[in-house]
Design a protein around this motif. Structure first.
Motif, short mmCIF file in Angstrom:
data_model
loop_
_atom_site.label_atom_id
_atom_site.label_comp_id
_atom_site.label_asym_id
_atom_site.label_seq_id
_atom_site.Cartn_x
_atom_site.Cartn_y
_atom_site.Cartn_z
N SER A 45 96.03 -48.01 17.06
CA SER A 45 95.72 -47.28 15.82
C SER A 45 96.99 -47.06 15.01
N LYS A 64 86.34 -55.15 14.27
CA LYS A 64 85.65 -53.91 13.92
C LYS A 64 86.55 -52.73 14.26
N LYS A 66 87.44 -48.34 12.70
CA LYS A 66 87.02 -47.21 11.87
C LYS A 66 88.26 -46.60 11.23
N TYR A 73 84.96 -39.88 10.05
CA TYR A 73 85.07 -41.26 10.53
C TYR A 73 84.12 -42.16 9.74
N ILE A 74 84.64 -43.33 9.37
CA ILE A 74 83.86 -44.34 8.64
C ILE A 74 84.03 -45.66 9.37
N PRO A 75 82.93 -46.28 9.83
CA PRO A 75 83.06 -47.57 10.52
C PRO A 75 83.44 -48.68 9.55
N LEU A 76 84.21 -49.65 10.05
CA LEU A 76 84.64 -50.80 9.25
C LEU A 76 84.43 -52.08 10.04
N ASP A 80 84.64 -55.44 4.85
CA ASP A 80 84.68 -54.08 4.29
C ASP A 80 86.05 -53.80 3.68
N HIS A 82 88.47 -50.47 2.45
CA HIS A 82 88.71 -49.02 2.46
C HIS A 82 89.78 -48.70 1.42
N HIS A 90 94.48 -40.61 5.88
CA HIS A 90 93.66 -41.53 6.66
C HIS A 90 94.40 -42.03 7.89
N ASP A 95 88.66 -49.56 17.54
CA ASP A 95 87.86 -49.14 18.69
C ASP A 95 86.91 -50.25 19.14
#
Length: 109
Positions: A45, A64, A66, A73-76, A80, A82, A90, A95
């Motif tokens: 991370s 994948k 987040k 938390y927002i999944p990515l 995608d 951000h 942020h 994960d």
């Protein structure tokens, strides 16, 4: 201007901004902007940080993960995008079970 990431030396930064694992990146930095092609391995991370003097755009190329954006938390996933505006906080987290590869732009404001 052409930016050829394949000709740049890769930097491996453990615990980037207090995060876990290793952040791998090839980047172009000048007085106006930072442009990166980067990767977080599974479980890695980028630590939580606030953009006091810049904003950031992150486009997910593969994998994948987040983001923790302003406490939520927002999944990515691949495709995608951000956006973290100046003044917001942020963290990017892989994960998933494969590398999280992304392109990021940080214009200095």
């Amino acid at each position: 201007m052409l930016i050829d990431f394949s000709k740049m030396e890769e930097q491996a930064i453990p615990g980037f901004l207090g995060g876990e694992g290793t952040f791998r990146t090839r980047m172009r930095v000048d007085e106006l902007c930072k442009i990166m092609r980067a990767c977080l391995e599974p479980g890695a991370s980028i630590g939580a940080h606030t953009h006091d003097t810049s904003s950031e755009i992150i486009y997910i190329l593969s994998g994948k993960g987040k983001v923790l954006y302003d406490g939520a938390y927002i999944p990515l996933a691949a495709g995608d995008c951000h956006y973290c505006p100046k003044g917001h906080a942020h963290s990017l987290i892989n994960d998933g079970g494969e590398n999280l590869e992304f392109f990021a732009v940080v214009p200095f404001q």
